[in-house]
Design an enzyme around this catalytic site. Sequence first.
Site, short mmCIF file in Angstrom:
data_model
loop_
_atom_site.label_atom_id
_atom_site.label_comp_id
_atom_site.label_asym_id
_atom_site.label_seq_id
_atom_site.Cartn_x
_atom_site.Cartn_y
_atom_site.Cartn_z
N ALA B 76 0.87 -1.17 0.00
CA ALA B 76 0.00 0.00 0.00
C ALA B 76 0.91 1.22 0.00
O ALA B 76 1.06 1.92 1.00
CB ALA B 76 -0.92 -0.01 1.22
N CYS B 135 -5.76 1.19 -9.07
CA CYS B 135 -4.97 1.12 -7.84
C CYS B 135 -5.89 1.03 -6.63
O CYS B 135 -6.72 1.91 -6.41
CB CYS B 135 -4.04 2.33 -7.67
SG CYS B 135 -3.15 2.22 -6.09
N ASN B 197 -4.25 -5.77 -12.11
CA ASN B 197 -3.61 -5.04 -11.02
C ASN B 197 -3.76 -5.92 -9.77
O ASN B 197 -4.29 -7.01 -9.84
CB ASN B 197 -4.28 -3.66 -10.84
CG ASN B 197 -3.35 -2.65 -10.18
OD1 ASN B 197 -2.59 -2.99 -9.27
ND2 ASN B 197 -3.40 -1.42 -10.62
#
Lengths: 266, 309
Positions: B76, B135, B197
Amino acid sequence: MKRLTHDSQVVFNRKIGRGIFHMRLAVKAGIRVKPGQFINLLVSDSYDPLLRRPFSVFDASEKSIDIVYSAIGRATFLMSRKIKGESLNFTGPRGNSYIDFITPGMKKTLFIVVGGGTGAASANYLAKWLRRAGMRLKLIQGAASKGLLIKAGEFCKKGVLFSTDDGSAGIKGFATDIVKKAASVDSVVFACGPKPMLGALKKAVPKGTRVFVSLEEYMGCGIGACVSCVTPVKVKNAGTKRVKNSFEYKRVCVDGTVFELDELVL
Amino acid sequence: MKKSTMKTDTSVSIGKLNLKNPVMTASGTFGYGLEFKDFLDLEALGAIVVKGIALEPVLGNRPQRIVETASGMLNAIGLQNIGVEKFLSDKMPLLARYKTPVIANIYGTDVKDYVAVAERLADSAVAGIEVNISCPNVKKGGLQFAADRKAIIKMLGGIKKVYKKTVIMKLSPNTGNIEDIALLCEDYGADAVSLINTLVGMAVDLDKKTPVLSNIYGGLSGPAIKPVALAMVHKTAKRVKIPVIGIGGIMNYRDALEFIIAGASAVQIGTANFRDPAAPVKVAAGIKEYLEANKIKSVKNLIKTLKYQ
């Protein structure tokens, strides 16, 4: 292209304390390591553990690199089982060095070198370097108890000061208590250890004393690409129109691991 | 014995881009490329996809930003980046010295931002853009657009107007039906789609009773997600005509070829770069050797050749 990936062989892997191991790796000649730098070891051929693990260099010679580590997780447990002759791949050495901060004006300076826990690893290599350079040195190591002290290398020499939290060896208390007595504005402190110790250092030294610390952070790549191992560092000219944030994140792996304590947001 | 004179062709086309081989680096795992120059030959790569770039610099999330999990890792980072201006002034001139095409991954907090970054890159040496609408690690890091059909249509419309080179849309496995989104991207002018992703995941510190990551949630990557990625690439490649770029846990050339056979025209190497910074060039070399050993003239002959029992 400079090659920064290397194969090495375990020369020895000795237990030197409670869960603490000293490993020597035979490397090809010509890998130069500066005090404070680390190598990033690939511990397993399988994907468990998947990522490399960074270790500060405890000592280095023309053909070897030593590390000292504590077997606390799966990767370090696997490492503790490695025997003589086994191969280990590593990237590095990476990171800046304590000695990058030594200026010609510091010829007569007293260098106080502090290692807390396995932070003693990089302290050892730095102490060796300073001794060889003919610098004035006070070497200090702190640990939770006697069995966790790293008694190897420079720490076997005379004049080293120890502290333990439980008083089982050296003085009872923290390494920073020893620093408090030894430090003056003219001394320079180099330290590596757990975050609370680095924070306590700030209070242990007279205002204006230069303190440089080597940080440990969870790393992804160890080569500056993933920006995982960041630490907040104060931004110069903060508060002005052009500089919005009071800090920025710097990468411990390549912008550090050594930072001036005053610059860090702890 | 007569030596074969057959020349193996590893090149592939993605939109207007011709890549010397199908191996790219995955955004966010390869920095701005230059970090790897001491570990591999940047010119042995099909393309370099750099870390996500926004209009303005972004600080990123507080540490801890990464944690290893079983055969994988959670990250993250929070899209920390230096911003498009600094990328163009400080990084691109150095990257442009290499012959390898550079693809800029871009993102923004709203459609306008995305278009603005694309426009700023239009006349640069950047060979193509990869639009990150996936994302999972920041509140507004693109994921909010991942399944928003109207926003995607608007975004692609805006980008295609200002950006004439290759546009790749990077898709999320975390929301809705990835094939439908891929089809939508194709309909509205995307030259290719890249997937997947990271998958949203979490790690808990039992001793402290806290999340391990400051962001609580992170993106799961690495070998652990390969089967999920393969399925999504396979499903998507069946539906769209534009090239699909396969991403997800590729560690070696065999993994890469599995993606290609399942439908990918190219692949991206991500987490493997952390384990072995030379991984992408080893994958590229492995593919070439495989083609030679199996007397396959072109890697293109392998794309979407999965046999069904």
